[in-house]
Design an enzyme around this catalytic site. Sequence first.
Site, PDB file in Angstrom:
ATOM      1  CE  LYS A   1      14.596  63.067 -40.240  1.00  0.00           C
ATOM      2  NZ  LYS A   1      15.581  62.356 -41.067  1.00  0.00           N
TER       3      LYS A   1
ATOM      4  NE  ARG B   1      10.315  58.668 -41.272  1.00  0.00           N
ATOM      5  CZ  ARG B   1      11.281  58.957 -40.400  1.00  0.00           C
ATOM      6  NH1 ARG B   1      11.038  59.651 -39.327  1.00  0.00           N
ATOM      7  NH2 ARG B   1      12.487  58.544 -40.621  1.00  0.00           N
TER       8      ARG B   1
ATOM      9  NE  ARG C   1      22.750  57.247 -36.819  1.00  0.00           N
ATOM     10  CZ  ARG C   1      21.548  57.652 -37.198  1.00  0.00           C
ATOM     11  NH1 ARG C   1      21.138  58.871 -36.901  1.00  0.00           N
ATOM     12  NH2 ARG C   1      20.761  56.867 -37.893  1.00  0.00           N
TER      13      ARG C   1
ATOM     14  NE  ARG D   1      18.852  54.776 -35.782  1.00  0.00           N
ATOM     15  CZ  ARG D   1      18.233  55.832 -36.275  1.00  0.00           C
ATOM     16  NH1 ARG D   1      18.425  57.029 -35.747  1.00  0.00           N
ATOM     17  NH2 ARG D   1      17.412  55.726 -37.298  1.00  0.00           N
TER      18      ARG D   1
ATOM     19  NE  ARG E   1      16.894  54.501 -41.760  1.00  0.00           N
ATOM     20  CZ  ARG E   1      18.039  54.843 -41.138  1.00  0.00           C
ATOM     21  NH1 ARG E   1      19.034  53.976 -41.059  1.00  0.00           N
ATOM     22  NH2 ARG E   1      18.166  56.025 -40.598  1.00  0.00           N
TER      23      ARG E   1
HETATM   24  P1  AP5 Z   1      21.259  62.822 -37.654  1.00  0.00           P
HETATM   25  O1  AP5 Z   1      21.165  64.214 -37.119  1.00  0.00           O
HETATM   26  O2  AP5 Z   1      21.012  61.691 -36.716  1.00  0.00           O
HETATM   27  O3  AP5 Z   1      20.327  62.696 -38.956  1.00  0.00           O
HETATM   28  P2  AP5 Z   1      18.801  62.323 -39.073  1.00  0.00           P
HETATM   29  O4  AP5 Z   1      18.290  63.012 -40.279  1.00  0.00           O
HETATM   30  O5  AP5 Z   1      18.105  62.577 -37.765  1.00  0.00           O
HETATM   31  O6  AP5 Z   1      18.954  60.759 -39.358  1.00  0.00           O
HETATM   32  P3  AP5 Z   1      18.148  59.516 -38.786  1.00  0.00           P
HETATM   33  O7  AP5 Z   1      18.854  58.302 -39.316  1.00  0.00           O
HETATM   34  O8  AP5 Z   1      17.983  59.595 -37.308  1.00  0.00           O
HETATM   35  O9  AP5 Z   1      16.786  59.750 -39.515  1.00  0.00           O
HETATM   36  P4  AP5 Z   1      15.685  58.742 -39.829  1.00  0.00           P
HETATM   37  O10 AP5 Z   1      14.614  59.644 -40.281  1.00  0.00           O
HETATM   38  O11 AP5 Z   1      16.043  57.666 -40.778  1.00  0.00           O
HETATM   39  O12 AP5 Z   1      15.487  57.993 -38.431  1.00  0.00           O
HETATM   40  P5  AP5 Z   1      14.402  58.147 -37.279  1.00  0.00           P
HETATM   41  O13 AP5 Z   1      15.080  57.837 -36.021  1.00  0.00           O
HETATM   42  O14 AP5 Z   1      13.618  59.391 -37.410  1.00  0.00           O
HETATM   43  O15 AP5 Z   1      22.697  62.685 -38.340  1.00  0.00           O
HETATM   44  C1  AP5 Z   1      23.135  61.437 -38.846  1.00  0.00           C
HETATM   45  C2  AP5 Z   1      24.660  61.350 -38.670  1.00  0.00           C
HETATM   46  O16 AP5 Z   1      25.270  62.354 -39.477  1.00  0.00           O
HETATM   47  C3  AP5 Z   1      25.110  61.610 -37.224  1.00  0.00           C
HETATM   48  O17 AP5 Z   1      26.179  60.750 -36.913  1.00  0.00           O
HETATM   49  C4  AP5 Z   1      25.567  63.084 -37.235  1.00  0.00           C
HETATM   50  O18 AP5 Z   1      26.592  63.327 -36.304  1.00  0.00           O
HETATM   51  C5  AP5 Z   1      26.032  63.248 -38.674  1.00  0.00           C
HETATM   52  N1  AP5 Z   1      25.772  64.605 -39.176  1.00  0.00           N
HETATM   53  C6  AP5 Z   1      24.665  65.366 -38.944  1.00  0.00           C
HETATM   54  N2  AP5 Z   1      24.765  66.536 -39.578  1.00  0.00           N
HETATM   55  C7  AP5 Z   1      25.953  66.527 -40.231  1.00  0.00           C
HETATM   56  C8  AP5 Z   1      26.620  67.469 -41.071  1.00  0.00           C
HETATM   57  N3  AP5 Z   1      26.087  68.664 -41.355  1.00  0.00           N
HETATM   58  N4  AP5 Z   1      27.818  67.121 -41.584  1.00  0.00           N
HETATM   59  C9  AP5 Z   1      28.379  65.899 -41.308  1.00  0.00           C
HETATM   60  N5  AP5 Z   1      27.812  64.974 -40.501  1.00  0.00           N
HETATM   61  C10 AP5 Z   1      26.599  65.277 -39.979  1.00  0.00           C
HETATM   62  O19 AP5 Z   1      13.388  56.946 -37.652  1.00  0.00           O
HETATM   63  C11 AP5 Z   1      13.801  55.599 -37.550  1.00  0.00           C
HETATM   64  C12 AP5 Z   1      12.644  54.691 -37.933  1.00  0.00           C
HETATM   65  O20 AP5 Z   1      11.534  54.901 -37.026  1.00  0.00           O
HETATM   66  C13 AP5 Z   1      12.037  54.894 -39.321  1.00  0.00           C
HETATM   67  O21 AP5 Z   1      12.749  54.218 -40.331  1.00  0.00           O
HETATM   68  C14 AP5 Z   1      10.623  54.322 -39.120  1.00  0.00           C
HETATM   69  O22 AP5 Z   1      10.654  52.915 -39.129  1.00  0.00           O
HETATM   70  C15 AP5 Z   1      10.290  54.772 -37.695  1.00  0.00           C
HETATM   71  N6  AP5 Z   1       9.605  56.078 -37.691  1.00  0.00           N
HETATM   72  C16 AP5 Z   1      10.049  57.243 -37.110  1.00  0.00           C
HETATM   73  N7  AP5 Z   1       9.175  58.234 -37.318  1.00  0.00           N
HETATM   74  C17 AP5 Z   1       8.152  57.698 -38.043  1.00  0.00           C
HETATM   75  C18 AP5 Z   1       6.966  58.259 -38.599  1.00  0.00           C
HETATM   76  N8  AP5 Z   1       6.658  59.557 -38.471  1.00  0.00           N
HETATM   77  N9  AP5 Z   1       6.151  57.405 -39.296  1.00  0.00           N
HETATM   78  C19 AP5 Z   1       6.449  56.102 -39.434  1.00  0.00           C
HETATM   79  N10 AP5 Z   1       7.560  55.527 -38.951  1.00  0.00           N
HETATM   80  C20 AP5 Z   1       8.419  56.330 -38.257  1.00  0.00           C
END
Ligand code: AP5
Length: 211
Positions: A13, A86, A125, A158, A169
């Site tokens: 994402k 979410r 990552r 992270r 997660r």
């Molecule tokens: P990346 O692009 O970072 O993937 P992502 O889907 O963004 O993963 P996240 O871990 O950031 O998502 P998340 O939803 O768990 O975390 P968030 O920060 O939103 O890619 C991941 C890795 O893969 C990278 O190293 C990249 O280079 C690699 N990659 C990407 N595409 C690739 C491909 N095609 N092929 C190979 N490699 C690839 O949320 C964190 C926390 O915040 C949550 O757990 C929650 O506690 C809180 N939070 C955030 N939003 C909310 C909400 N709306 N409601 C409640 N709590 C929330």
Amino acid sequence: MHLVFLGPPGSGKGTQAKALADKLKIAHISTGDVLRNEIKMATELGLLAKSFMDMGELVPDDLMLKMIKDILQKKPDGFIFDGFPRTAAQAEGLENLLNELGKQIDAVIYLTAKDEDLLKRLQGRYYCADCDLDYNINTRPPKMAGICDSCGEKLRQRSDDTDEVILHRLDVYRERTKPVEEFYRLRGLLKEIDGSQPPDRVTSLVMGAVG
Ligand code: AP5
């Protein structure tokens, strides 16, 4: 244009939302990044959010909706929400907030990939806290293991990228975020994209899906 990026942790994402926001010249709003910044600044919201994020739990809906309301009041012309909504309650809350502003979501990009690929990506990552550069030991490794190419600082992971928290997660995604897929599918907005392909290929598919 008003877009939402949906998908399990590690589905890409952040990577894809950033690429698309650069191309379309619209705001990229990652709720995870906003919360991590609140933690860095030791705000009240940040301190509260940290306890949920470190465990891989979702931050409560009322806090998230208040945060999004504040962001929308700054009236960005176009935006990509990355990681929001979410839960079904957040999706309904966002729809109400946008209705009040006379806006609507144009499309929801839903990225998919197998659990084993998601786990491998998140285990690999790393980032540099000094220059904010992202690395991945599988696809974008630093020249010297554990060291930032740009500033020479030690790379970090992270706090929620440990095996135990990643698996939790993924469970939380299945239990709490899956209903959001259905919410947008029923509205005819969901564009499902195979996120297991190389990043550039996924970007082309995303561009095609948003026209
Ligand atoms: P990346 O692009 O970072 O993937 P992502 O889907 O963004 O993963 P996240 O871990 O950031 O998502 P998340 O939803 O768990 O975390 P968030 O920060 O939103 O890619 C991941 C890795 O893969 C990278 O190293 C990249 O280079 C690699 N990659 C990407 N595409 C690739 C491909 N095609 N092929 C190979 N490699 C690839 O949320 C964190 C926390 O915040 C949550 O757990 C929650 O506690 C809180 N939070 C955030 N939003 C909310 C909400 N709306 N409601 C409640 N709590 C929330």
